[in-house]
Write a protein that holds these residues in place. Structure first.
Motif, mmCIF file in Angstrom:
data_model
loop_
_atom_site.group_PDB
_atom_site.id
_atom_site.type_symbol
_atom_site.label_atom_id
_atom_site.label_comp_id
_atom_site.label_asym_id
_atom_site.label_seq_id
_atom_site.Cartn_x
_atom_site.Cartn_y
_atom_site.Cartn_z
ATOM 1 N N SER A 12 -4.850 2.710 -1.274
ATOM 2 C CA SER A 12 -3.919 2.188 -0.728
ATOM 3 C C SER A 12 -2.669 2.747 -1.283
ATOM 4 C CB SER A 12 -3.809 0.628 -0.537
ATOM 5 O OG SER A 12 -2.640 0.022 -0.178
ATOM 6 N N ARG A 16 -6.921 -12.655 -1.722
ATOM 7 C CA ARG A 16 -6.914 -13.008 -0.232
ATOM 8 C C ARG A 16 -7.902 -14.367 -0.122
ATOM 9 N NH1 ARG A 16 -11.097 -8.506 2.207
ATOM 10 N NH2 ARG A 16 -12.377 -8.384 0.462
ATOM 11 N N LYS A 20 0.058 -6.575 -6.526
ATOM 12 C CA LYS A 20 -0.099 -5.581 -5.552
ATOM 13 C C LYS A 20 0.907 -5.932 -4.429
ATOM 14 C CE LYS A 20 -1.998 -1.910 -3.346
ATOM 15 N NZ LYS A 20 -1.132 -1.891 -1.984
ATOM 16 N N HIS A 77 -7.639 -1.393 7.041
ATOM 17 C CA HIS A 77 -6.800 -2.531 7.057
ATOM 18 C C HIS A 77 -5.349 -2.522 7.348
ATOM 19 C CE1 HIS A 77 -10.601 -4.493 6.120
ATOM 20 N NE2 HIS A 77 -10.607 -3.862 4.727
ATOM 21 N N PRO A 78 -4.580 -2.691 8.340
ATOM 22 C CA PRO A 78 -3.276 -2.341 8.732
ATOM 23 C C PRO A 78 -2.280 -2.620 7.832
ATOM 24 C CG PRO A 78 -4.239 -3.277 10.618
ATOM 25 C CD PRO A 78 -5.164 -3.542 9.554
ATOM 26 N N LEU A 79 -2.481 -3.870 7.094
ATOM 27 C CA LEU A 79 -1.552 -4.409 6.238
ATOM 28 C C LEU A 79 -2.289 -5.244 4.877
ATOM 29 C CD1 LEU A 79 1.592 -4.437 5.520
ATOM 30 C CD2 LEU A 79 1.885 -6.548 6.784
ATOM 31 N N ILE A 80 -2.569 -6.656 5.241
ATOM 32 C CA ILE A 80 -3.083 -7.282 4.171
ATOM 33 C C ILE A 80 -4.838 -7.193 4.518
ATOM 34 C CG2 ILE A 80 -1.032 -8.415 3.860
ATOM 35 C CD1 ILE A 80 -2.337 -10.963 5.613
ATOM 36 N N ASP A 112 1.250 2.288 -2.503
ATOM 37 C CA ASP A 112 1.898 1.193 -3.266
ATOM 38 C C ASP A 112 3.464 1.972 -3.721
ATOM 39 O OD1 ASP A 112 2.449 -1.100 -4.410
ATOM 40 O OD2 ASP A 112 1.174 -0.681 -6.131
ATOM 41 N N PRO A 129 1.406 -5.798 -0.710
ATOM 42 C CA PRO A 129 0.477 -5.646 0.351
ATOM 43 C C PRO A 129 0.797 -4.315 1.558
ATOM 44 C CG PRO A 129 1.509 -7.742 0.788
ATOM 45 C CD PRO A 129 2.264 -7.066 -0.548
ATOM 46 N N ALA A 130 -0.271 -3.430 1.833
ATOM 47 C CA ALA A 130 -0.007 -2.003 2.364
ATOM 48 C C ALA A 130 -1.153 -1.859 3.032
ATOM 49 C CB ALA A 130 0.556 -1.195 1.473
ATOM 50 N N PRO A 131 -1.009 -0.737 3.956
ATOM 51 C CA PRO A 131 -2.265 -0.431 4.664
ATOM 52 C C PRO A 131 -3.196 0.439 3.811
ATOM 53 C CG PRO A 131 -0.471 0.361 5.735
ATOM 54 C CD PRO A 131 0.088 -0.170 4.668
ATOM 55 N N SER A 132 -4.578 -0.223 4.076
ATOM 56 C CA SER A 132 -5.499 0.260 2.998
ATOM 57 C C SER A 132 -7.010 0.689 3.638
ATOM 58 C CB SER A 132 -6.012 -0.890 2.057
ATOM 59 O OG SER A 132 -6.458 -1.979 2.707
#
Length: 315
Positions: free
Chosen positions: A265, A177, A291, A308-311, A267, A293-296
């Motif tokens: 998260s 990021r 990786k 974190h909803p997505l990224i 995956d 992107p997914a909720p974490s």
């Protein structure tokens, strides 16, 4: 920066790979995938050996020209406390990916399982050890025992699983990021996004990705592509051991608190979709070094828990 250099090497090496395959599940077998014909495929094998040798030779020549211009007597140094150990995790991930990639190249060529595992691990260690020896003769760097230990750990993670279970229950992945830190030290952390992906440890994440269907005694209806990832990163770093004094555009001093970040998260391992052909499974597996992107959920000592909803947000 050595890890940035190795990242470029890893990207180039990954271009050689046809991808990564998946073998039958241990605890909860999936329907048997379509398999390739046994026996060495001469054309593929010759191409793999030639391209791997050429890649190794050309890469080392380029590195000597670009990064190792000034040669000094062999020496070592201790960088184990730098960058909150992000560079050591990066070495582990690089060695893991190269071991797996070498293995897949051999299997794609028709080499038997055990020989492919051994070849993949040895290729990764050969390449990484060569770079460490170069570092030992480089001005400003040095041979790092910590780096070598991380290289061995990454190779062992792949080889041990493949020998012991016939599959990769735990794999390693990379994420990135953008952060606010490179503008303060652009020569060190990167001026462009591409450079920052390789140099800015604040923006990198490394993930241990566990395939749940392989690790847990789940039923046959459980999705075999579902993974759970545990991630690690660092933030607030504008120097290796410590942050130098910095000021903003108007001359005010700027301070950042260095801290570790931990993530969890979901995956997806798309290479475990059995309807794909073995070659397509390998190609997807190779691309999935990154990786998805997914909720974490994140925890760090400065900001506590964060969802974190997505990224991951910009730091």
């Amino acid at each position: 920066m050595k890890q940035g250099m190795r990242a470029w090497v890893l990207v180039g090496f990954s271009l050689l790979l046809p991808g990564q395959s998946i073998r039958a599940q241990v605890l909860t077998p999936a329907p048997a995938p379509v398999t390739e014909q046994p026996g060495i495929r001469q054309g593929r094998f010759i191409g793999v050996v030639a391209s791997t040798a050429a890649f190794y030779t050309i890469t080392l020549l380029l590195l000597r020209k670009q990064w190792y211009k000034k040669k000094v007597p062999f020496h070592s140094f201790n960088d184990n406390r730098e960058w909150l150990q992000m560079d050591k995790v990066g070495h582990t991930a690089t060695a893991y990916c190269m071991s797996r990639g070498g293995y897949e190249l051999m299997r794609w060529s028709g080499v038997n399982e055990r020989a492919s595992i051994l070849t993949g691990g040895l290729l990764a260690l050969l390449f990484q050890t060569t770079l460490e020896v170069y570092d030992g003769h480089a001005d400003g760097w040095g041979f790092s025992k910590g780096d070598m230990l991380a290289n061995v750990a990454g190779t062992a993670l792949f080889v041990g699983q493949q020998y012991g279970t016939g599959q990769q229950i735990v794999s390693m992945k990379y994420g990135f990021r953008k952060t606010i830190f490179p503008p303060y030290r652009p020569n060190l952390l990167g001026k462009t996004t591409g450079q920052q992906m390789l140099k800015d440890y604040n923006g990198q994440q490394y993930w241990l990705s566990v395939n749940l269907a392989s690790a847990l005694p789940v039923g046959p209806s459980f999705p075999r592509w579902l993974n759970l990832d545990v991630g690690y990163s660092g933030s607030g770093m504008t120097g290796g051991h410590e942050n130098p004094r910095m000021v903003d555009a108007v001359g005010n001093e700027v301070k950042f608190e260095r801290h570790r970040q931990f993530f969890i998260s979901p995956d997806a391992d798309l290479s475990r979709i059995s309807t794909f052909s073995p070659s397509l499974q390998r190609f997807i597996g190779t691309a999935q070094f990154f990786k998805i992107p997914a909720p974490s959920l994140e925890f760090n000592r400065v900001k506590g828990f964060r969802f974190h909803p997505l990224i991951l947000p910009r730091e």
